[in-house]
Design a protein around this motif. Structure first.
Motif, PDB file in Angstrom:
ATOM      1  N   LEU A 139       0.824  -1.280   0.018  1.00  0.00           N
ATOM      2  CA  LEU A 139       0.020  -0.014  -0.061  1.00  0.00           C
ATOM      3  C   LEU A 139       1.042   1.187  -0.060  1.00  0.00           C
ATOM      4  CD1 LEU A 139      -2.850   1.437   0.265  1.00  0.00           C
ATOM      5  CD2 LEU A 139      -2.517   1.060   2.601  1.00  0.00           C
ATOM      6  N   VAL A 140       1.874   1.232   0.647  1.00  0.00           N
ATOM      7  CA  VAL A 140       2.872   2.485   0.933  1.00  0.00           C
ATOM      8  C   VAL A 140       3.512   2.881  -0.454  1.00  0.00           C
ATOM      9  CG1 VAL A 140       4.836   3.351   1.791  1.00  0.00           C
ATOM     10  CG2 VAL A 140       3.309   2.233   3.526  1.00  0.00           C
ATOM     11  N   TYR A 141       3.881   1.739  -1.189  1.00  0.00           N
ATOM     12  CA  TYR A 141       4.374   1.902  -2.434  1.00  0.00           C
ATOM     13  C   TYR A 141       3.545   2.123  -3.413  1.00  0.00           C
ATOM     14  CZ  TYR A 141       9.268   1.507  -0.712  1.00  0.00           C
ATOM     15  OH  TYR A 141      10.470   1.683   0.087  1.00  0.00           O
ATOM     16  N   PHE A 142       2.465   1.757  -3.412  1.00  0.00           N
ATOM     17  CA  PHE A 142       1.459   1.976  -4.297  1.00  0.00           C
ATOM     18  C   PHE A 142       1.257   3.595  -4.290  1.00  0.00           C
ATOM     19  CE2 PHE A 142      -3.134   2.726  -5.465  1.00  0.00           C
ATOM     20  CZ  PHE A 142      -3.194   2.099  -6.654  1.00  0.00           C
ATOM     21  N   ILE A 143       0.887   4.118  -3.054  1.00  0.00           N
ATOM     22  CA  ILE A 143       0.803   5.481  -3.034  1.00  0.00           C
ATOM     23  C   ILE A 143       1.851   6.447  -3.254  1.00  0.00           C
ATOM     24  CG2 ILE A 143       0.230   7.418  -1.227  1.00  0.00           C
ATOM     25  CD1 ILE A 143      -1.441   5.461   0.334  1.00  0.00           C
ATOM     26  N   LEU A 144       2.996   5.815  -2.936  1.00  0.00           N
ATOM     27  CA  LEU A 144       4.453   6.717  -3.367  1.00  0.00           C
ATOM     28  C   LEU A 144       4.625   6.592  -4.928  1.00  0.00           C
ATOM     29  CD1 LEU A 144       6.926   7.913  -2.362  1.00  0.00           C
ATOM     30  CD2 LEU A 144       7.915   5.950  -2.202  1.00  0.00           C
ATOM     31  N   PHE A 145       4.656   5.493  -5.528  1.00  0.00           N
ATOM     32  CA  PHE A 145       4.482   5.534  -6.840  1.00  0.00           C
ATOM     33  C   PHE A 145       3.488   6.371  -7.791  1.00  0.00           C
ATOM     34  CE2 PHE A 145       7.098   1.327  -6.450  1.00  0.00           C
ATOM     35  CZ  PHE A 145       8.266   1.809  -6.637  1.00  0.00           C
ATOM     36  N   ILE A 146       2.283   6.606  -7.169  1.00  0.00           N
ATOM     37  CA  ILE A 146       1.397   7.442  -7.619  1.00  0.00           C
ATOM     38  C   ILE A 146       1.952   8.877  -7.686  1.00  0.00           C
ATOM     39  CG2 ILE A 146      -0.885   8.472  -7.501  1.00  0.00           C
ATOM     40  CD1 ILE A 146      -2.043   5.692  -6.766  1.00  0.00           C
ATOM     41  N   LEU A 147       2.486   9.326  -6.447  1.00  0.00           N
ATOM     42  CA  LEU A 147       2.973  10.474  -6.369  1.00  0.00           C
ATOM     43  C   LEU A 147       4.115  10.697  -7.234  1.00  0.00           C
ATOM     44  CD1 LEU A 147       2.677  10.620  -2.324  1.00  0.00           C
ATOM     45  CD2 LEU A 147       1.300  12.094  -4.163  1.00  0.00           C
ATOM     46  N   VAL A 148       5.075   9.775  -7.321  1.00  0.00           N
ATOM     47  CA  VAL A 148       6.253   9.926  -8.166  1.00  0.00           C
ATOM     48  C   VAL A 148       5.862  10.156  -9.542  1.00  0.00           C
ATOM     49  CG1 VAL A 148       8.303   8.705  -8.859  1.00  0.00           C
ATOM     50  CG2 VAL A 148       7.830   8.830  -6.462  1.00  0.00           C
ATOM     51  N   SER A 149       5.015   9.329 -10.099  1.00  0.00           N
ATOM     52  CA  SER A 149       4.693   9.596 -11.375  1.00  0.00           C
ATOM     53  C   SER A 149       4.171  10.928 -11.613  1.00  0.00           C
ATOM     54  CB  SER A 149       3.702   8.377 -11.781  1.00  0.00           C
ATOM     55  OG  SER A 149       2.623   8.296 -11.201  1.00  0.00           O
ATOM     56  N   LEU A 150       3.236  11.148 -10.940  1.00  0.00           N
ATOM     57  CA  LEU A 150       2.554  12.435 -11.030  1.00  0.00           C
ATOM     58  C   LEU A 150       3.546  13.567 -10.859  1.00  0.00           C
ATOM     59  CD1 LEU A 150      -0.546  12.161  -8.798  1.00  0.00           C
ATOM     60  CD2 LEU A 150      -0.515  12.708 -11.071  1.00  0.00           C
ATOM     61  N   PHE A 151       4.418  13.832  -9.987  1.00  0.00           N
ATOM     62  CA  PHE A 151       5.415  14.592  -9.846  1.00  0.00           C
ATOM     63  C   PHE A 151       6.464  14.947 -11.085  1.00  0.00           C
ATOM     64  CE2 PHE A 151       9.779  15.482  -7.836  1.00  0.00           C
ATOM     65  CZ  PHE A 151       9.691  16.971  -8.076  1.00  0.00           C
ATOM     66  N   GLU A 152       6.792  13.648 -11.370  1.00  0.00           N
ATOM     67  CA  GLU A 152       7.985  13.834 -12.333  1.00  0.00           C
ATOM     68  C   GLU A 152       7.339  13.844 -13.886  1.00  0.00           C
ATOM     69  OE1 GLU A 152      10.280  10.013 -12.124  1.00  0.00           O
ATOM     70  OE2 GLU A 152      11.307  10.757 -10.402  1.00  0.00           O
TER      71      GLU A 152
END
Length: 294
Positions: A139-152
């Motif tokens: 769950l943590v990396y699901f959220i984190l990778f969403i944020l990373v893809s949005l940001f980058e």
């Protein structure tokens, strides 16, 4: 040096200013979480009792996650204040089919690489397919990778490419600069591999191509998310050199990093180079009937 032939401030200076704003935003959003965790750690030392929360993967969201969210907010602020334009002009919105296509292509690309390496005995699974290692890290990396893809994607494609387009840069230059900045952002990752950086540059070009052809960030955001999530959180490969936390744990059984990517992950594999090329062709066919070029 500072202005172009239209007497406008050159895009490079705007991008530099935006990157400073983004860095400040990341630091401001990261510091509270780091400070909070340090206070908990100090209290634990005083009481001589380890804190379970500090060993939880959710601490990543307080630091990396918060910093990434800060980067997203700072990018929008930079576009509003430095470029003096509505952030909606970065084309974050778009068609749902573009998003779903990106999600499917990213997941399918990584799955194909995994199946090939697994079926040719380049890798073995430590836990069987029927016994996935489901933890809170998923769950943590699901959220984190969403944020990373949005940001980058918002920063490197939305901000950088739109800023360069507004200043009359050639499309080829927009592609290359966006991909180079994206690559440079990964230069300090652990277990660095030259082919990994080359492939990240090619992926950056692919994301720029997706953005340009669809005039929307949704396809590159979707591809970026599932590419990272399936690579690290499903199949257990390192993600750009960073340690994985996957449903499955793998062992590399061959000393051919050209195929497996070694400790940097699949992005340092020649197979990834081929997959990226195939995705260029797929995106071209997908957008052939409805090009909405920048």
């Amino acid at each position: 040096m500072f202005k172009n032939e239209w007497n406008e401030v050159r895009s490079g200076w705007l991008i530099l200013g935006a990157f400073v704003v983004v860095l400040v935003g990341q630091i401001m959003f990261t510091l509270p979480g780091v400070t909070f965790l340090n206070l908990i750690e100090m209290a634990g030392r005083h009481n001589d009792t380890p804190n379970v929360f500090l060993q939880s993967p959710f601490t990543i969201l307080l630091t990396q996650g918060a910093g990434t969210f800060g980067g997203i907010a700072a990018t929008f602020i930079a576009y509003r204040t430095i470029n003096k334009k509505n952030p909606n002009k970065m084309y974050v919105q778009g068609r749902a089919t573009d998003l779903w296509t990106g999600l499917i292509l990213g997941a399918l690309s990584i799955t194909i690489l995994f199946v090939f390496l697994y079926s040719t005995n380049q890798i073995v699974l430590k836990n069987p397919l029927s016994d996935p290692n489901i933890t809170s890290a998923l769950l943590v990396y699901f959220i984190l990778f969403i944020l990373v893809s949005l940001f980058e994607e918002i920063l490197f494609r939305g901000y950088v490419m739109n800023t360069m387009r507004a200043k009359h840069n050639k499309k080829s230059v927009m592609y290359i600069v966006s991909a180079l900045l994206f690559t440079f952002a990964h230069v300090f990752n652990p277990n660095l591999a030259i082919l990994g950086l080359i492939n990240i540059f090619f992926i950056g070009l692919l994301f720029a191509y997706m953005f340009d052809r669809t005039r929307s960030l949704l396809m590159p955001i979707g591809f970026h998310f599932t590419w990272n999530f399936f690579q690290g959180s499903i199949f257990g490969f390192p993600v750009s050199g960073l340690d994985p936390h996957g449903l499955y744990k793998i062992d590399v059984t061959t000393n051919v990093p050209l195929l497996t990517g070694g400790t940097f992950g699949l992005e340092a594999s020649i197979l990834t180079t081929i997959i990226i090329g195939i995705n260029f062709m797929i995106v071209k066919m997908y957008t052939k009937q409805h090009i909405r070029s920048l």
